[in-house]
Design a protein around this motif. Sequence first.
Motif, PDB file in Angstrom:
ATOM      1  N   HIS A  59       0.863  -1.191   0.000  1.00 37.26           N
ATOM      2  CA  HIS A  59       0.000   0.000   0.000  1.00 37.26           C
ATOM      3  C   HIS A  59       0.892   1.231   0.000  1.00 37.26           C
ATOM      4  CE1 HIS A  59      -3.274   2.747   0.861  1.00 37.26           C
ATOM      5  NE2 HIS A  59      -4.141   1.750   0.976  1.00 37.26           N
ATOM      6  N   THR A  60       0.781   2.035  -1.034  1.00 33.59           N
ATOM      7  CA  THR A  60       1.542   3.283  -1.049  1.00 33.59           C
ATOM      8  C   THR A  60       0.780   4.359  -0.277  1.00 33.59           C
ATOM      9  OG1 THR A  60       0.527   3.927  -3.159  1.00 33.59           O
ATOM     10  CG2 THR A  60       2.629   2.747  -3.257  1.00 33.59           C
ATOM     11  N   ALA A  61       1.438   5.474  -0.062  1.00 32.77           N
ATOM     12  CA  ALA A  61       0.818   6.570   0.672  1.00 32.77           C
ATOM     13  C   ALA A  61      -0.450   7.040  -0.043  1.00 32.77           C
ATOM     14  CB  ALA A  61       1.796   7.732   0.817  1.00 32.77           C
ATOM     15  N   ILE A  62      -1.377   7.524   0.728  1.00 35.08           N
ATOM     16  CA  ILE A  62      -2.688   7.900   0.200  1.00 35.08           C
ATOM     17  C   ILE A  62      -2.578   9.097  -0.744  1.00 35.08           C
ATOM     18  CG2 ILE A  62      -4.991   8.720   0.841  1.00 35.08           C
ATOM     19  CD1 ILE A  62      -4.686   7.133   3.421  1.00 35.08           C
ATOM     20  N   THR A  63      -3.230   8.980  -1.873  1.00 35.89           N
ATOM     21  CA  THR A  63      -3.352  10.042  -2.883  1.00 35.89           C
ATOM     22  C   THR A  63      -2.027  10.717  -3.210  1.00 35.89           C
ATOM     23  OG1 THR A  63      -3.923  11.696  -1.214  1.00 35.89           O
ATOM     24  CG2 THR A  63      -5.742  10.485  -2.245  1.00 35.89           C
ATOM     25  N   THR A  64      -1.044   9.914  -3.622  1.00 38.20           N
ATOM     26  CA  THR A  64       0.218  10.470  -4.097  1.00 38.20           C
ATOM     27  C   THR A  64       0.215  10.498  -5.623  1.00 38.20           C
ATOM     28  OG1 THR A  64       1.227   8.282  -4.041  1.00 38.20           O
ATOM     29  CG2 THR A  64       1.503   9.662  -2.093  1.00 38.20           C
ATOM     30  N   PRO A  67       2.499   6.701  -8.061  1.00 33.33           N
ATOM     31  CA  PRO A  67       3.031   5.690  -7.145  1.00 33.33           C
ATOM     32  C   PRO A  67       3.591   4.498  -7.928  1.00 33.33           C
ATOM     33  CG  PRO A  67       0.652   5.567  -7.197  1.00 33.33           C
ATOM     34  CD  PRO A  67       1.027   6.788  -7.979  1.00 33.33           C
ATOM     35  N   ARG A  94      -8.743   0.757  -8.179  1.00 36.90           N
ATOM     36  CA  ARG A  94      -7.532   1.565  -8.018  1.00 36.90           C
ATOM     37  C   ARG A  94      -6.358   1.051  -8.855  1.00 36.90           C
ATOM     38  NH1 ARG A  94      -7.385   2.430  -1.421  1.00 36.90           N
ATOM     39  NH2 ARG A  94      -9.080   3.975  -1.279  1.00 36.90           N
ATOM     40  N   SER A 148      -3.050  11.813  -7.236  1.00 36.38           N
ATOM     41  CA  SER A 148      -4.039  11.243  -6.302  1.00 36.38           C
ATOM     42  C   SER A 148      -4.301   9.766  -6.597  1.00 36.38           C
ATOM     43  CB  SER A 148      -5.343  12.038  -6.370  1.00 36.38           C
ATOM     44  OG  SER A 148      -5.125  13.386  -6.023  1.00 36.38           O
ATOM     45  N   LYS A 149      -3.213   8.986  -6.630  1.00 36.61           N
ATOM     46  CA  LYS A 149      -3.301   7.553  -6.907  1.00 36.61           C
ATOM     47  C   LYS A 149      -2.778   6.751  -5.718  1.00 36.61           C
ATOM     48  CE  LYS A 149      -4.613   8.117 -11.250  1.00 36.61           C
ATOM     49  NZ  LYS A 149      -5.919   7.658 -11.786  1.00 36.61           N
ATOM     50  N   ILE A 150      -3.295   5.512  -5.600  1.00 40.15           N
ATOM     51  CA  ILE A 150      -2.823   4.568  -4.592  1.00 40.15           C
ATOM     52  C   ILE A 150      -2.528   3.250  -5.297  1.00 40.15           C
ATOM     53  CG2 ILE A 150      -3.372   3.287  -2.492  1.00 40.15           C
ATOM     54  CD1 ILE A 150      -5.326   5.527  -1.759  1.00 40.15           C
ATOM     55  N   THR A 152      -1.765  -0.712  -4.805  1.00 43.43           N
ATOM     56  CA  THR A 152      -1.817  -1.861  -3.900  1.00 43.43           C
ATOM     57  C   THR A 152      -1.672  -3.140  -4.718  1.00 43.43           C
ATOM     58  OG1 THR A 152      -3.245  -0.731  -2.307  1.00 43.43           O
ATOM     59  CG2 THR A 152      -3.212  -3.129  -2.229  1.00 43.43           C
TER      60      THR A 152
END
Length: 228
Positions: A59-64, A67, A94, A148-150, A152
């Motif tokens: 899981h990357t950081a929220i809304t980066t 990613p 996502r 604003s992507k995540i 996973t």
Amino acid sequence: MGDNRAGARFGVGVFTTTHASSAQEEENLALGGRTVQSSTAIYGEAERAIDTSPLTCTHTAITTSNPWWRLDLLDSYYISRVFITNRPDCCGYRLDGAEIRIGNSLENNGNDNPRCAVLYGVATGQSVSVSCGDMNGRYVNFIIPGSSKILTLCDVQVYSTKVKKGVMRINFTSSLDMSNPAESNKVLNEMKTTLISEGFSVFTLTWTKLPQEVKPETKLGPCTNDTF
């Protein structure tokens, strides 16, 4: 052609590289690799994608922006397919737009390497297999371009077509004038046709030494009292 060439012997080396079929792929190369990603959130470490469990996810950081996740195979391989499992709980959408990139460069963290595929419509908890056509590379990247992507990933497996390499040396006799380039090339072409029919897909033929006539060995006669 004169009879004096009937016993000429020659040698040729065959340097072979044979690709096996997809049914003979190696084990999952990802298991021995190293992982890293652009950021980490909610305990979604990068190595979770290769821990063999589809229930533990990265899981990357929220809304980066942009990613990415990268797998280092520690060596370069011909990659036949990549297997991906989407997260099982929610938000499968996502993963839409995620690019799989394969290559040997770390420029832009490996995200500029050639693209194998773009993922769309991988449902929540679904696993898909993507063919990469034996792309060559050490690094396998997933990147979602945009803001604003995540990203996973719950399971990533990488498979490579087996490659067998070897050298064969063939000795043969010929009555042809092998000092003539046209004749010697004709022999190599005939060998090439034979090797292809035997299942060799990639190989190089080369003379181990320039063709030349080999004179018959001289045999000694029986010993006499005055022969030493």
